[in-house]
Each structure stands twice: as C-alpha cells, then as structure tokens.
Design a protein around this motif. Sequence first.
Motif, PDB file in Angstrom:
ATOM      1  N   UNK A  93       9.888  -4.614   4.596  1.00 54.75           N
ATOM      2  CA  UNK A  93       8.732  -3.709   4.735  1.00 54.75           C
ATOM      3  C   UNK A  93       9.182  -2.387   5.345  1.00 54.75           C
ATOM      4  N   UNK A  94      10.086  -2.482   6.304  1.00 52.61           N
ATOM      5  CA  UNK A  94      10.626  -1.285   6.947  1.00 52.61           C
ATOM      6  C   UNK A  94      11.404  -0.452   5.926  1.00 52.61           C
ATOM      7  N   UNK A  95      12.206  -1.119   5.107  1.00 59.49           N
ATOM      8  CA  UNK A  95      13.017  -0.425   4.106  1.00 59.49           C
ATOM      9  C   UNK A  95      12.119   0.344   3.131  1.00 59.49           C
ATOM     10  N   UNK A  96      11.043  -0.312   2.711  1.00 59.53           N
ATOM     11  CA  UNK A  96      10.121   0.326   1.748  1.00 59.53           C
ATOM     12  C   UNK A  96       9.449   1.542   2.383  1.00 59.53           C
TER      13      UNK A  96
ATOM     14  N   UNK B 188       0.833  -1.198   0.000  1.00 61.07           N
ATOM     15  CA  UNK B 188       0.000   0.000   0.000  1.00 61.07           C
ATOM     16  C   UNK B 188       0.878   1.263   0.000  1.00 61.07           C
ATOM     17  N   UNK B 189       1.903   1.227   0.844  1.00 56.28           N
ATOM     18  CA  UNK B 189       2.790   2.391   0.951  1.00 56.28           C
ATOM     19  C   UNK B 189       3.501   2.637  -0.385  1.00 56.28           C
ATOM     20  N   UNK B 190       3.977   1.534  -1.002  1.00 55.63           N
ATOM     21  CA  UNK B 190       4.725   1.665  -2.265  1.00 55.63           C
ATOM     22  C   UNK B 190       3.838   2.274  -3.358  1.00 55.63           C
ATOM     23  N   UNK B 191       2.554   1.950  -3.315  1.00 54.16           N
ATOM     24  CA  UNK B 191       1.635   2.483  -4.344  1.00 54.16           C
ATOM     25  C   UNK B 191       1.341   3.962  -4.131  1.00 54.16           C
ATOM     26  N   UNK B 192       1.406   4.386  -2.859  1.00 54.56           N
ATOM     27  CA  UNK B 192       0.985   5.764  -2.564  1.00 54.56           C
ATOM     28  C   UNK B 192       2.113   6.757  -2.351  1.00 54.56           C
ATOM     29  N   UNK B 193       3.264   6.289  -1.903  1.00 56.97           N
ATOM     30  CA  UNK B 193       4.371   7.208  -1.613  1.00 56.97           C
ATOM     31  C   UNK B 193       4.960   7.738  -2.930  1.00 56.97           C
ATOM     32  N   UNK B 194       4.950   9.052  -3.060  1.00 59.68           N
ATOM     33  CA  UNK B 194       5.428   9.693  -4.293  1.00 59.68           C
ATOM     34  C   UNK B 194       6.864  10.200  -4.102  1.00 59.68           C
ATOM     35  N   UNK B 195       7.769   9.781  -4.969  1.00 60.91           N
ATOM     36  CA  UNK B 195       9.120  10.341  -5.022  1.00 60.91           C
ATOM     37  C   UNK B 195       9.554  10.405  -6.481  1.00 60.91           C
TER      38      UNK B 195
ATOM     39  N   UNK C 269       7.008   2.100  -8.809  1.00 58.87           N
ATOM     40  CA  UNK C 269       7.455   1.948 -10.192  1.00 58.87           C
ATOM     41  C   UNK C 269       8.957   1.652 -10.271  1.00 58.87           C
ATOM     42  N   UNK C 270       9.653   1.749  -9.133  1.00 67.65           N
ATOM     43  CA  UNK C 270      11.080   1.409  -9.141  1.00 67.65           C
ATOM     44  C   UNK C 270      11.245  -0.107  -9.054  1.00 67.65           C
ATOM     45  N   UNK C 271      12.119  -0.626  -9.900  1.00 65.55           N
ATOM     46  CA  UNK C 271      12.309  -2.083  -9.900  1.00 65.55           C
ATOM     47  C   UNK C 271      12.878  -2.567  -8.551  1.00 65.55           C
ATOM     48  N   UNK C 272      13.688  -1.714  -7.925  1.00 63.86           N
ATOM     49  CA  UNK C 272      14.261  -2.099  -6.620  1.00 63.86           C
ATOM     50  C   UNK C 272      13.152  -2.389  -5.609  1.00 63.86           C
ATOM     51  N   UNK C 273      12.111  -1.575  -5.619  1.00 65.43           N
ATOM     52  CA  UNK C 273      10.976  -1.775  -4.700  1.00 65.43           C
ATOM     53  C   UNK C 273      10.184  -3.009  -5.134  1.00 65.43           C
ATOM     54  N   UNK C 274       9.944  -3.132  -6.434  1.00 75.42           N
ATOM     55  CA  UNK C 274       9.188  -4.281  -6.952  1.00 75.42           C
ATOM     56  C   UNK C 274       9.873  -5.596  -6.572  1.00 75.42           C
ATOM     57  N   UNK C 275      11.212  -5.615  -6.662  1.00 78.84           N
ATOM     58  CA  UNK C 275      11.927  -6.862  -6.347  1.00 78.84           C
ATOM     59  C   UNK C 275      11.812  -7.206  -4.865  1.00 78.84           C
ATOM     60  N   UNK C 276      11.825  -6.176  -4.014  1.00 84.03           N
ATOM     61  CA  UNK C 276      11.636  -6.465  -2.578  1.00 84.03           C
ATOM     62  C   UNK C 276      10.240  -7.065  -2.356  1.00 84.03           C
TER      63      UNK C 276
END
Length: 386
Positions: free
Chosen positions: A341-344, A270-277, A284-291
């Motif tokens: 999860x903490x890293x994300x 949820x956080x990855x979908x909403x946090x904008x950077x 949309x970053x592959x690093x996040x997707x892989x985690x």
Amino acid sequence: MPQDTSPALAGLRARLQQYLQDELIPLEQSLGLGYEDKFARDLVKSVWKRCRELGFYGAQLPREIGGQGLSYRDLCTLKDDVAASGAILFPHVLGDWGGPSRIGNLIQYATPYQRDRYIMPVVNAERGACFAMTEPQSGSDATRLQTAAVPDGDDYIVTGTKHYITASMFADFAITMCVTDPARGADGISAIFIDLDSPGVSLVHDCVPMTGQYVDADIVFDRVRVPKKNLIGQEGQGFKIAMNRISVNRLLHCPTMIGLARQAFRLAVDYAKHRQQFGGPISRFQAIQHMLADMATALYACEHMVLATAARADAGEDVRDAASMCKLFVSERCFEIADKAMQIHGNVGVTKNHPVEFIFRRLRLYRIVTGTSEIQRNTIAKGILA
Ligand SMILES: Cc1cc2nc3c(=O)[nH]c(=O)nc-3n(C[C@H](O)[C@H](O)[C@H](O)COP(=O)(O)OP(=O)(O)OC[C@H]3O[C@@H](n4cnc5c(N)ncnc54)[C@H](O)[C@@H]3O)c2cc1C
C-alpha cells in the motif's frame, strides 16, 4: 469480513459503523487527535463508557455479567470492522486497551471480592486493567520472571519491573505475574491483582514504540504491599492462567491486523484509481494491478483462516497450534500488504502520519507482540513433532 452474518450480528455491525462514522471519528476530528498524541484518561474513559452504553464494549462477555455473549467468530468480525474504520481510538471501542479483553477468562478464577473490586468495574467501563508479564530480562522465555511476591502476614511484598505493558497508561490495576516460589520454575509463578495507585508503584515511559503511540509503559514495583486476597486462583497457577489467555489472544490479535491491512488496501485502491501519471491513473499499470491482486488474495486467505480457527475455538477445540499459525501468517502477510500500500502511494505513503505510513509501523509491531514469529513457529513445530 464476510457478509454471512446472523441478523443480530448484522444489527450490531450496523450500529457500530454508525457510532464510528457519525460519533467517534467526528469527535476525533473536532479534537484534532493524531496517532501519536497522549490521550487524556478522561477522554479514553468517556469512550469506554459510551461504547458500554451502546453494547460494544465487552460484547464478548457472557450475558450474565452484561455482555452480548458473542462467539469468537463474531468478535473477530467486529474487531476487523473497528480496525478498518480509520478511527484513531479504535482499540478502545470493544475494550482491547484496558478493557474487558484484558480480564479475559479471569471470571472463572475470581473470588466474590475480586469480582466486585476488579472484574465488574472493568466490565462496567469504570476501571481499566493491564496484563503484566514481560520483564527487561524475560521476554519470550516467560518462565524466567524475576518480579517477586514474598509473603508477609496477610500480604505479599512485590518487587520487580514489568516492561512494555500495553494500556498501563490507562489502567487502574495490573494483572501481574509474580514469582511466589523461585524453586518451581513455571509452577512457581502466580497471578496477582495489583492496584497501580498503591504506594511503591510507578510508571516509567521509556518504551515508546516506533508508532509513537503513548499506550505502553514499564511498571516498577518497589516493595509494594498487596493483600493475599488479590491472588488469582491458587499460588503457582499464574503461568497456566497466562498461557490459556495467550492462545486466544494470539488469535484475537489477527482481526485487528486484518482490519488495519484492509484499511491500507482500500486506501491503495482509491489512490491507484485517482493518481494520474503518464497521462492516466496508475491503476492501469499491470505492476500496480498485480500488487492489488496480491493484497486482496492475502486478505482473503487471512480472513478465512482466522474465521475458521475462531469457529473451531467456539466449538471448544484446542486451537493452540492453529492460533499460532494464524498469528504467524496474518502478522507477516498484513505487514506485506501495508508495504505494498505504501509503494502504491509513492512519496505520499512514506510521509509521516499518513494513515498508510502509520499502519505500516503499527503492523510491524505485531510480529513481536504476544509472541514473536519465531516463537509461533516453535509452537507449530512442537505440535507437528509431538
Ligand atoms: C508494543 C508492545 C506491546 C507489548 N505489550 C505487552 C503487554 O501488554 N504485556 C506483556 O507482558 N508484554 C508486552 N509486550 C512484550 C512482548 O510480549 C515481548 O516483547 C515479546 O514476548 C518478545 O520478547 P522480547 O521482546 O523480550 O524478545 P526476546 O525474547 O529477547 O527475543 C529476541 C529475538 O530472539 C528470538 N527468540 C527468542 N527466543 C527464541 C527461541 N526459543 N527460538 C527462536 N527464536 C527466539 C525472538 O523471536 C526475537 O527475534 C509488548 C511488546 C511490545 C513491542
């Protein structure tokens, strides 16, 4: 947990969700409860009672004594559900802290007196129990206990200290491992019911874990007089009783870890979908997707390993080695999931009392509790080399 459940289990899961989302979590919010609060015994006991009324508390117990006769496999599904729910008091819903999980398989050893005074009041959510084995000088090497139960007429006089005992803060009595014959090692250990309001018993809160939760305490027995009729089974049978319980317990800790990791995973998605950077969501970053992909893969492996082992236990197989494999694998993988999860979550995830931060700390404990990862590896290796 998978959706291939029987209609009866599906109904129970739906009622459980309704209770968690419509009753327990709103109650916690209205009281402003936090993870590190000291919960009043009355509050805890009212949750036990309500869950008993609704049929969740002790659902794994046989029908003859008022349970639902749930299989280990179905119990794993419910345990995962409650841990994933986000409720702070979730370990009380199915009776993990102080409830029927603590009395485990003791029904088969209990005398009619013990059944009336100790077993049934726990089943009926009237009294709480804790399981006291560990001592300051005896952790992994549980055969080196020092708490002594010395015969004196129709009683034992019990002296010693039990360390880090979960749910002792809510318990009315302790299933206590005592040495009745120091010359016989493991065969000289006996299990005894000891009321915690007996003269000479005191609780010492010197062991608050890194989660900050007020659940564990040391129990000090200072020449406590306990009737011999409180002996569970035979003298010298205590270690065997404890070890039988510990194998299943190792397995049944796993769905709780999985549920907590699942909660952290959902929050991370949820956080990855909403946090904008950098002009868009971090998902949309592959690093996040892989985690996220690694987390989902580990959850899938943990879940299926545990359900397969639970099904074998239901079929009456000896799952000692498999339960250790589950405890080892699940505790280590779920901790890694919480770490990702903490890293994300970035700084939000390391902020005190954010759910992900709490889950990270809570999951760390499971690599120690009920046998450390090293002890699980010892058990597995012993099985391989036997
Ligand atoms: C939150 C929490 C709740 C707990 N609840 C309860 C409870 O309700 N009831 C209860 O009785 N106990 C309880 N315990 C105690 C728990 O079961 C012990 O902490 C655990 O068994 C490990 O013992 P120890 O901590 O003394 O570590 P030790 O045994 O001193 O081990 C220290 C280190 O040495 C390693 N080690 C020890 N022996 C070996 C070996 N043979 N081979 C390889 N490595 C080894 C361990 O893996 C560990 O890394 C609880 C503990 C915690 C933290």
